[in-house]
Design an enzyme around this catalytic site. Structure first.
Site, PDB file in Angstrom:
ATOM      1  CE  LYS A 123      -3.800   2.105   2.662  1.00  0.00           C
ATOM      2  NZ  LYS A 123      -4.690   1.968   3.835  1.00  0.00           N
TER       3      LYS A 123
ATOM      4  CB  SER B  38      -7.992   3.899   2.855  1.00  0.00           C
ATOM      5  OG  SER B  38      -7.175   3.264   3.837  1.00  0.00           O
TER       6      SER B  38
ATOM      7  CB  SER C  22      -8.358   1.005   5.702  1.00  0.00           C
ATOM      8  OG  SER C  22      -9.090   2.187   5.540  1.00  0.00           O
TER       9      SER C  22
HETATM   10  N1  GLN Z   1     -13.168   4.612   6.407  1.00  0.00           N
HETATM   11  C1  GLN Z   1     -12.487   5.078   7.547  1.00  0.00           C
HETATM   12  C2  GLN Z   1     -12.034   6.496   7.353  1.00  0.00           C
HETATM   13  O1  GLN Z   1     -12.293   7.046   6.329  1.00  0.00           O
HETATM   14  C3  GLN Z   1     -11.329   4.181   7.890  1.00  0.00           C
HETATM   15  C4  GLN Z   1     -10.124   4.420   7.066  1.00  0.00           C
HETATM   16  C5  GLN Z   1      -8.942   3.588   7.496  1.00  0.00           C
HETATM   17  O2  GLN Z   1      -9.087   2.580   8.178  1.00  0.00           O
HETATM   18  N2  GLN Z   1      -7.763   4.015   7.084  1.00  0.00           N
HETATM   19  O3  GLN Z   1     -11.425   7.091   8.169  1.00  0.00           O
END
Ligand code: GLN
Length: 495
Positions: free
Chosen positions: A78, A153, A177
């Site tokens: 990532k 994400s 995420s």
């Molecule tokens: N969807 C959540 C956010 O937008 C979690 C994102 C994540 O785990 N990086 O913050």
């Protein structure tokens, strides 16, 4: 020999070990596959020379007699992990063209284990999002249906594994995420206990929540990666002083009391009533219930439990995470990293223009929310209240773990949504994080494993949550489930 991209981490490791294939061959095959699937938007960059150099080094280690399950197996990271040899952007224009002078600990550990890095994977900007539409570069498409999001994400990681471009990828999970994109793309992913995996070199979003983990096809493959990624890191002040575990080895070890055909006998799985609300999509509910029935067949007992503050985890997370983000992102000032505005009048103007140009809308929204909830006069009303509730949410889990060993439920209330469907309404995407946020706030390990298919054949994940440092129990249960089912082995049509 099957087509090389159809092999998972464990299978590839065995083939490399047996000399049936070389790392160089696999690497070339997968790089060609990445190039022919650019339309998915999963990769932000690849580096053929670097990958082939690492593959040749792995082949040399194998030829010298070294044996290790990850040696020569390709993966991709990532783009939130800094890498010395490849650009790092965190999905943001702010870091376009940035190159780190060092590798993140996770990158180094997997590299030391002999894994070959094919490239960097697309993600929501600074890991803020649930659909990968917040990437400054391109949205990622879900290989099961390219009109849908892959989740976020870590959407690039999920799409790349699901499309069989790479057998495994790294991801990060701050509020879901790893788990949610794994669920949306029919792969397996685990968010370890906060502190289990080093955050050094992982670009910070919300430091009290961020955690790295593997995303792959099966629990076995995730266990192999987690073995290499875990462990104390003196460079991360929140790294847990835990001995490096041997998750992969423990997978096949029988539980006390297990019998043939009932490998999970004695395992108590708690079902929080709040994880099965009336608003849960019928297809998700159906697939999750069927998976739970399968776990029962394998010997597990299902018990009713309660996580009464599940709904509150949304406002709590969306106060704490932006608060920490607003502080973490203050380092992007046009001086130290990446982008700097071309034209400005003085220093303050340079800061303003750099940040206005470099950050996307969602990141700006979070910085504003975070700055607001931390400001004098609002701190007590928002941030302090959120922190108190965070503690209560963690306590609720401990009450549950008096009655059960693991907690199960859906990962997300629906299957993957259509690209663009929620982009005009950030709150709608925040609400969809309801089932992943509680474990994040508590710092508990959680995983998503493919459990079935819902609307239009889209994958549905089952979430398992364990107590602190119980990743082994999660992986063990998931492995038993995957030995008895084939959801994790299904591929989207054409891949
Ligand atoms: N969807 C959540 C956010 O937008 C979690 C994102 C994540 O785990 N990086 O913050």
């Amino acid at each position: 020999m099957k087509d090389l991209h159809t092999l998972g981490v464990a299978e590839l490791g065995r083939a490399l070990d047996a000399g049936q294939v070389s790392s160089t061959e696999v690497t070339k095959h997968l790089l060609a596959r990445v190039a022919s699937h650019e339309h998915l938007g999963a990769f932000l960059c690849t580096d053929t020379d670097l990958a082939l150099e690492q593959a040749a080094a792995a082949d040399a280690r194998i030829a010298a007699g070294e044996r290790s399950p990850l040696l020569g197996v390709p993966l991709a990271h990532k783009d939130i992990f800094v890498t010395e040899g490849l650009p790092t952007t965190a999905g943001s224009r702010m870091l376009a063209g940035y190159r780190s002078p060092f590798d993140a600990t996770v990158v180094r550990q997997l590299g030391d284990a002999g894994m070959v890095t094919l490239g960097k994977l697309n993600c929501d900007e600074f890991a803020m999002g649930s659909g990968n539409e917040n990437s400054a570069f391109a949205p990622v498409k879900n290989p099961w249906d390219t009109s849908r999001v892959p989740g976020g994400s870590s959407g690039g990681s999920a799409a790349a594994v699901a499309a069989r471009l790479v057998p495994a990828a790294t991801g990060t999970d701050t509020g879901g995420s790893i788990r949610q994109p794994a669920s949306f793309t029919g792969i397996t992913g685990i968010k370890p206990t906060y502190g289990r995996v080093s955050r050094y070199g992982m670009i910070a979003f919300a430091s009290s929540l961020d955690q790295a983990g593997p995303m792959a096809r099966s629990a076995e493959d995730c266990a192999l990666l987690l073995d290499a990624m875990s462990g104390f890191d003196p460079r991360d002040s929140t790294s847990a002083e835990q001995a490096r575990p041997a998750f992969a080895k423990a997978l096949a070890a029988p539980r006390d009391g297990a019998t043939a055909g009932q490998p999970l006998k004695g395992l108590r799985i708690g079902l929080p009533a709040e994880f099965f609300p009336a608003a849960l999509a019928a297809d998700v509910n159906g697939a999750v219930r069927a998976a739970l029935a399968e776990l029962e067949k394998l010997g597990a007992t299902l018990v009713d439990v309660s996580l009464p503050r599940t709904e509150l985890s949304i406002p709590v997370y969306y106060i704490i995470a932006p608060a920490e983000a607003s502080s973490n992102l203050s380092r992007f000032d046009g001086v130290r990293y990446g982008h700097r505005a071309r034209q400005y009048t003085d220093l303050i103007d340079m800061y303003k223009k750099t940040r206005a140009e470099g950050f996307g809308d969602e990141v700006k929204r979070r910085i504003m929310i975070g700055t607001y909830v931390l400001s004098h006069g609002y701190y007590d009303a928002y941030y302090l209240q959120a922190q108190k509730l965070r503690r209560m949410i963690a306590d609720d889990f401990q009450a549950c773990f008096q009655q059960c060993d693991l907690i199960a439920g859906p990962v997300a209330p629906t299957v993957a949504w259509k690209l663009g469907e929620k982009s005009a309404d950030p709150v709608a995407t925040y609400l969809a994080d309801i089932f992943t946020l509680p474990a994040s706030l508590a710092g508990l390990p959680g995983m998503s494993l493919p459990a079935g298919q819902g609307e239009s054949g889209m994958p549905v994940g089952l979430q398992l949550i364990g107590n602190y440092f119980q990743e082994g129990a999660l992986l063990h249960a998931a492995h038993a489930f995957q030995q008895a089912t084939d959801w994790h082995a299904r591929t989207p049509t054409g891949y």
